[in-house]
Motif scaffolding. Structure first.
Motif, PDB file in Angstrom:
ATOM      1  N   CYS A 143       2.231   6.730  10.589  1.00  0.00           N
ATOM      2  CA  CYS A 143       2.065   5.804   9.462  1.00  0.00           C
ATOM      3  C   CYS A 143       3.358   5.712   8.634  1.00  0.00           C
ATOM      4  O   CYS A 143       3.806   4.636   8.258  1.00  0.00           O
ATOM      5  N   THR A 144       3.931   6.916   8.362  1.00  0.00           N
ATOM      6  CA  THR A 144       5.083   6.977   7.462  1.00  0.00           C
ATOM      7  C   THR A 144       6.289   6.200   7.986  1.00  0.00           C
ATOM      8  O   THR A 144       7.095   5.708   7.202  1.00  0.00           O
ATOM      9  N   MET A 145       6.401   6.067   9.322  1.00  0.00           N
ATOM     10  CA  MET A 145       7.587   5.411   9.879  1.00  0.00           C
ATOM     11  C   MET A 145       7.671   3.943   9.445  1.00  0.00           C
ATOM     12  O   MET A 145       8.757   3.394   9.296  1.00  0.00           O
ATOM     13  N   CYS A 146       6.515   3.307   9.274  1.00  0.00           N
ATOM     14  CA  CYS A 146       6.516   1.927   8.793  1.00  0.00           C
ATOM     15  C   CYS A 146       6.281   1.860   7.281  1.00  0.00           C
ATOM     16  O   CYS A 146       7.012   1.170   6.567  1.00  0.00           O
ATOM     17  N   HIS A 147       5.272   2.572   6.781  1.00  0.00           N
ATOM     18  CA  HIS A 147       4.804   2.320   5.414  1.00  0.00           C
ATOM     19  C   HIS A 147       5.549   3.107   4.341  1.00  0.00           C
ATOM     20  O   HIS A 147       5.280   2.936   3.155  1.00  0.00           O
ATOM     21  N   ASP A 148       6.490   3.989   4.755  1.00  0.00           N
ATOM     22  CA  ASP A 148       7.434   4.583   3.807  1.00  0.00           C
ATOM     23  C   ASP A 148       8.856   4.160   4.154  1.00  0.00           C
ATOM     24  O   ASP A 148       9.625   3.785   3.297  1.00  0.00           O
ATOM     25  N   GLN A 149       9.169   4.263   5.463  1.00  0.00           N
ATOM     26  CA  GLN A 149      10.572   4.131   5.863  1.00  0.00           C
ATOM     27  C   GLN A 149      11.009   2.691   6.138  1.00  0.00           C
ATOM     28  O   GLN A 149      12.210   2.413   6.180  1.00  0.00           O
ATOM     29  N   ARG A 150      10.057   1.781   6.364  1.00  0.00           N
ATOM     30  CA  ARG A 150      10.461   0.413   6.719  1.00  0.00           C
ATOM     31  C   ARG A 150       9.704  -0.648   5.921  1.00  0.00           C
ATOM     32  O   ARG A 150       9.427  -1.743   6.404  1.00  0.00           O
ATOM     33  N   VAL A 151       9.399  -0.319   4.694  1.00  0.00           N
ATOM     34  CA  VAL A 151       8.699  -1.251   3.809  1.00  0.00           C
ATOM     35  C   VAL A 151       9.584  -2.474   3.573  1.00  0.00           C
ATOM     36  O   VAL A 151      10.786  -2.345   3.338  1.00  0.00           O
TER      37      VAL A 151
END
Lengths: 269, 164
Positions: free
Chosen positions: A185-193
């Motif tokens: 999840c974090t790869m998109c919703h933290d790192q690629r917002v």
């Protein structure tokens, strides 16, 4: 306005919006509120057309669920011949701020439960009624109605005390790479917002609009249904609705958005 | 391209998807998603996975379509498709920057070069968690599809192509 007339207007506006489903390629628009906590509602990552549907009380299809939820709220069901209203009045005051605290630990069972599960517990324990099916229209009507009573209030889940182990589990799941596409999840919703995944504008992944009306499905969806969709995209095995892992994940994701104003019913593509 | 070659390309272009459609009948059908051994040399897989060169026209279709879905994350010189993602680098001119062997390794298993990359391994079955049973034990793309993509990407040598 008559129910039929209102329904036709919803249908017409929805069709028009789908026909014009060409999301603008732009970062969150300049009018996006800047907050000290850095949180941005998914609303600002939606296209202007989608936002307009959410904003218009005559075209937001989620409000149909809220309106039906208000009726179901006072409809007796089960052997005890009680309705939600038997204990909670009309829900407007009694439910204000309640949805903002879910998922939460159920004191009786010690389990972490989501709002839909709470509704069904109430039905079984106090109404002597059958639980409503997961992701069914009656259940989404009621959860939408309850969350709507917190509209404008901040998300406020608790993560300490008995919730702490669930929170930690949820955090681990959020950061775990899964599926053939090997995504966390974090790869998109933290790192690629703010980036684009094809036509999808990647948001911070908050829950402050749930249940949310999904135009692609023509229905409201719970957070767990949305998690399943993300899992399907990553070619990971989706978990059943109400799975303890999804509840833990929901708690962690809700906490990430603590402080964001609740918008239920939100509308997304 | 000679007239004969373009005729063959046309035949492949129109018959390819049809044959693929016949093959893709279900998870147990004769779709080649088994992992064949390959050798990594430096930052390349120098040899073709199939032993033969791929077809760049099919490669372009795989990149633009749902199977490869390269457009989900990359800008590419495929102007007829409206939406191109911007997660990964723009692939215009990539064939001038990377050798076919280097392209092959980046498609097969880019995590050998950067364990933290978001780029999926399109020809791997190990080291993955909670893969949907439908896809478990199968590679995301077949060896032939990898080779078709390598052939297509290696041909993207013109940096000046504007994708949008």
């Amino acid at each position: 306005m008559g129910v039929m007339r209102r329904f036709l207007r919803h249908a017409a506006m929805l069709l028009a919006a789908l026909a014009a489903a060409t999301p603008a390629f732009a970062d969150p628009p300049p009018e996006t509120p800047v907050r000290d906590d850095g949180l941005i509602s998914g609303y600002w990552f939606a296209s202007p057309e989608t936002r307009a549907i959410q904003d218009d009380e005559f075209s937001n299809p989620g409000l149909l669920y809220v309106d039906r939820g208000a009726l179901r709220w006072r409809e007796p069901d089960g052997a005890a011949e009680k309705s939600c209203a038997s204990c909670h009045d009309d829900g407007v005051e009694t439910m204000a701020g309640v949805g903002a605290t879910y998922p939460k630990v159920d004191e009786a069972s010690g389990a972490l439960i989501n709002l839909g599960e709470r509704v069904n517990m109430c039905r079984v324990r106090h109404m002597d009624a059958k639980p409503l099916e997961t992701e069914s229209e009656p259940l989404l009507d009621l959860t939408a109605y309850i969350m709507h009573q917190s509209q404008g209030m901040p998300m406020a889940v608790t993560i300490d005390g008995p919730a702490a182990p669930f929170f930690e589990h949820g955090q681990a799941l959020y950061n775990q790479r899964v599926g053939q596409m090997d995504l966390a999840c974090t790869m998109c919703h933290d790192q690629r917002v703010g980036h684009y995944l094809r036509a999808e504008h990647i948001s911070q992944g908050h829950l402050n609009g749930f249940p949310t009306y999904m135009m692609r499905w023509g229905t409201m969806a719970s957070p767990h249904r949305r998690f399943q969709f993300c899992n399907e995209q990553a070619r990971a095995e989706p978990l059943p609705i109400n799975h303890p892992d999804y509840n833990a994940l929901e708690l962690y994701i809700a906490w990430r958005g603590n402080g964001l104003e609740i918008e239920t019913p939100a509308v997304r593509r | 391209m000679t007239p004969t070659r373009s005729l063959i390309a046309l035949v492949i272009r129109w018959c390819g998807p049809l044959c693929a459609g016949l093959l893709v009948a279900g998870p147990g059908a004769a779709v080649d998603r088994e992992l064949r051994p390959y050798e990594v040399v430096g930052d390349e897989i120098p040899l073709s996975l199939t032993g033969a060169p791929g077809d760049p026209i099919r490669g372009r279709e795989i990149a633009a379509g749902r199977e490869g879905n390269c457009l989900a994350c990359h800008h590419m010189p495929i102007p007829e498709e409206q939406f191109h993602g911007d997660i990964g680098p723009d692939l215009s001119g990539i064939g001038a920057r990377l050798s076919p062997g280097a392209l092959r390794l980046r498609l097969v298993d880019p995590k050998r070069l950067n364990a933290a990359t978001i780029m999926p391994a399109f020809y791997a079955v190990e080291g993955l968690e909670r893969v949907d049973p439908y896809y478990r034990g199968r590679t995301a793309l077949s060896a032939q599809q990898i080779e078709d993509l390598v052939a297509y990407l290696a041909g993207l040598t013109d940096e000046s192509v504007d994708t949008n």
